[in-house]
Design a protein around this motif. Structure first.
Motif, mmCIF file in Angstrom:
data_model
loop_
_atom_site.group_PDB
_atom_site.id
_atom_site.type_symbol
_atom_site.label_atom_id
_atom_site.label_comp_id
_atom_site.label_asym_id
_atom_site.label_seq_id
_atom_site.Cartn_x
_atom_site.Cartn_y
_atom_site.Cartn_z
ATOM 1 N N VAL A 58 0.877 -1.167 0.000
ATOM 2 C CA VAL A 58 0.000 0.000 0.000
ATOM 3 C C VAL A 58 0.915 1.216 0.000
ATOM 4 O O VAL A 58 1.692 1.420 0.917
ATOM 5 C CB VAL A 58 -0.931 0.019 1.228
ATOM 6 C CG1 VAL A 58 -1.802 1.264 1.222
ATOM 7 C CG2 VAL A 58 -1.792 -1.240 1.266
ATOM 8 N N GLU A 59 0.829 2.019 -1.053
ATOM 9 C CA GLU A 59 1.729 3.150 -1.224
ATOM 10 C C GLU A 59 1.147 4.464 -0.713
ATOM 11 O O GLU A 59 1.886 5.326 -0.253
ATOM 12 C CB GLU A 59 2.093 3.308 -2.703
ATOM 13 C CG GLU A 59 2.846 2.125 -3.270
ATOM 14 C CD GLU A 59 4.199 1.917 -2.615
ATOM 15 O OE1 GLU A 59 4.923 2.917 -2.392
ATOM 16 O OE2 GLU A 59 4.538 0.757 -2.332
ATOM 17 N N GLU A 60 -0.161 4.619 -0.797
ATOM 18 C CA GLU A 60 -0.757 5.917 -0.500
ATOM 19 C C GLU A 60 -2.244 5.745 -0.250
ATOM 20 O O GLU A 60 -2.848 4.750 -0.649
ATOM 21 C CB GLU A 60 -0.551 6.844 -1.707
ATOM 22 C CG GLU A 60 -0.878 8.290 -1.483
ATOM 23 C CD GLU A 60 0.095 8.987 -0.562
ATOM 24 O OE1 GLU A 60 -0.379 9.662 0.360
ATOM 25 O OE2 GLU A 60 1.311 8.859 -0.746
ATOM 26 N N LYS A 61 -2.837 6.754 0.379
ATOM 27 C CA LYS A 61 -4.295 6.830 0.519
ATOM 28 C C LYS A 61 -4.727 8.147 -0.113
ATOM 29 O O LYS A 61 -4.194 9.212 0.215
ATOM 30 C CB LYS A 61 -4.700 6.782 1.985
ATOM 31 C CG LYS A 61 -6.194 6.834 2.190
ATOM 32 C CD LYS A 61 -6.552 6.721 3.651
ATOM 33 C CE LYS A 61 -8.056 6.850 3.834
ATOM 34 N NZ LYS A 61 -8.408 6.769 5.261
ATOM 35 N N SER A 62 -5.665 8.069 -1.042
ATOM 36 C CA SER A 62 -6.116 9.280 -1.727
ATOM 37 C C SER A 62 -7.030 10.094 -0.813
ATOM 38 O O SER A 62 -7.586 9.575 0.158
ATOM 39 C CB SER A 62 -6.861 8.910 -3.013
ATOM 40 O OG SER A 62 -8.153 8.439 -2.701
ATOM 41 N N PRO A 63 -7.230 11.368 -1.136
ATOM 42 C CA PRO A 63 -8.156 12.194 -0.351
ATOM 43 C C PRO A 63 -9.584 11.628 -0.345
ATOM 44 O O PRO A 63 -10.340 11.877 0.584
ATOM 45 C CB PRO A 63 -8.118 13.557 -1.068
ATOM 46 C CG PRO A 63 -6.803 13.588 -1.771
ATOM 47 C CD PRO A 63 -6.530 12.155 -2.156
ATOM 48 N N GLN A 64 -9.930 10.847 -1.371
ATOM 49 C CA GLN A 64 -11.267 10.240 -1.443
ATOM 50 C C GLN A 64 -11.358 8.962 -0.613
ATOM 51 O O GLN A 64 -12.422 8.359 -0.527
ATOM 52 C CB GLN A 64 -11.636 9.924 -2.894
ATOM 53 C CG GLN A 64 -11.745 11.129 -3.796
ATOM 54 C CD GLN A 64 -10.396 11.651 -4.279
ATOM 55 O OE1 GLN A 64 -9.383 10.957 -4.242
ATOM 56 N NE2 GLN A 64 -10.376 12.892 -4.708
ATOM 57 N N GLY A 65 -10.239 8.504 -0.047
ATOM 58 C CA GLY A 65 -10.250 7.308 0.781
ATOM 59 C C GLY A 65 -9.849 6.049 0.051
ATOM 60 O O GLY A 65 -9.882 4.962 0.628
ATOM 61 N N ASP A 66 -9.464 6.157 -1.227
ATOM 62 C CA ASP A 66 -9.006 4.985 -1.978
ATOM 63 C C ASP A 66 -7.572 4.660 -1.582
ATOM 64 O O ASP A 66 -6.799 5.543 -1.219
ATOM 65 C CB ASP A 66 -9.032 5.273 -3.477
ATOM 66 C CG ASP A 66 -10.397 5.705 -3.974
ATOM 67 O OD1 ASP A 66 -11.406 5.277 -3.391
ATOM 68 O OD2 ASP A 66 -10.445 6.477 -4.949
ATOM 69 N N LEU A 67 -7.224 3.376 -1.659
ATOM 70 C CA LEU A 67 -5.847 2.972 -1.420
ATOM 71 C C LEU A 67 -5.140 2.812 -2.761
ATOM 72 O O LEU A 67 -5.717 2.278 -3.710
ATOM 73 C CB LEU A 67 -5.796 1.653 -0.646
ATOM 74 C CG LEU A 67 -6.402 1.678 0.751
ATOM 75 C CD1 LEU A 67 -6.265 0.308 1.407
ATOM 76 C CD2 LEU A 67 -5.767 2.745 1.620
ATOM 77 N N ILE A 68 -3.910 3.279 -2.831
ATOM 78 C CA ILE A 68 -3.097 3.144 -4.037
ATOM 79 C C ILE A 68 -2.091 2.034 -3.780
ATOM 80 O O ILE A 68 -1.313 2.095 -2.829
ATOM 81 C CB ILE A 68 -2.356 4.453 -4.374
ATOM 82 C CG1 ILE A 68 -3.317 5.651 -4.373
ATOM 83 C CG2 ILE A 68 -1.608 4.313 -5.694
ATOM 84 C CD1 ILE A 68 -4.484 5.550 -5.319
ATOM 85 N N LEU A 69 -2.133 0.993 -4.606
ATOM 86 C CA LEU A 69 -1.288 -0.175 -4.420
ATOM 87 C C LEU A 69 -0.222 -0.262 -5.491
ATOM 88 O O LEU A 69 -0.436 0.152 -6.636
ATOM 89 C CB LEU A 69 -2.119 -1.461 -4.510
ATOM 90 C CG LEU A 69 -3.356 -1.613 -3.642
ATOM 91 C CD1 LEU A 69 -3.987 -2.978 -3.889
ATOM 92 C CD2 LEU A 69 -3.028 -1.419 -2.191
ATOM 93 N N LEU A 70 0.896 -0.847 -5.115
ATOM 94 C CA LEU A 70 1.905 -1.284 -6.070
ATOM 95 C C LEU A 70 1.895 -2.803 -6.000
ATOM 96 O O LEU A 70 2.052 -3.378 -4.912
ATOM 97 C CB LEU A 70 3.286 -0.734 -5.716
ATOM 98 C CG LEU A 70 4.402 -1.155 -6.668
ATOM 99 C CD1 LEU A 70 4.124 -0.656 -8.074
ATOM 100 C CD2 LEU A 70 5.737 -0.637 -6.177
ATOM 101 N N VAL A 71 1.666 -3.436 -7.140
ATOM 102 C CA VAL A 71 1.562 -4.894 -7.200
ATOM 103 C C VAL A 71 2.639 -5.406 -8.149
ATOM 104 O O VAL A 71 2.766 -4.918 -9.273
ATOM 105 C CB VAL A 71 0.153 -5.334 -7.678
ATOM 106 C CG1 VAL A 71 0.030 -6.840 -7.662
ATOM 107 C CG2 VAL A 71 -0.922 -4.712 -6.795
ATOM 108 N N GLU A 72 3.393 -6.388 -7.687
ATOM 109 C CA GLU A 72 4.534 -6.906 -8.429
ATOM 110 C C GLU A 72 4.390 -8.423 -8.558
ATOM 111 O O GLU A 72 4.070 -9.106 -7.590
ATOM 112 C CB GLU A 72 5.788 -6.573 -7.636
ATOM 113 C CG GLU A 72 7.069 -6.746 -8.332
ATOM 114 C CD GLU A 72 8.211 -6.217 -7.476
ATOM 115 O OE1 GLU A 72 9.343 -6.614 -7.789
ATOM 116 O OE2 GLU A 72 7.995 -5.445 -6.532
#
Length: 79
Positions: free
Chosen positions: A30-44
């Protein structure tokens, strides 16, 4: 190697449990959380097929409403 940046729509009340579960999945961070509450993932993953399979596993985790790739690339992979 296949890499994907993905936006994960979640149930807000499920965030803590989701983060814990995602941290246990190899190749997922999990790299970040957007202001809208979404999680930003990096998947490898090893290749595109494995990345697709891992994405399907992530979608099945309790509290996930949707998983949307925003960027996918491969390194050192033949078509």
């Amino acid at each position: 190697m296949a890499l994907g940046s993905m936006i994960m729509k979640i149930r807000p009340e499920a965030e803590n449990g989701l983060r814990t579960r995602l941290e246990q999945m190899p190749g997922v961070s999990v790299e970040e959380k957007s202001p809208q509450g979404d999680l930003i993932l990096l998947v490898e993953a090893e290749n595109l097929g494995a990345l697709h399979k891992l994405s399907q596993e992530i979608e099945k985790v309790e509290g996930v409403l949707g998983l949307y790739p925003s960027y996918i690339t491969t390194e050192d992979e033949d078509a």
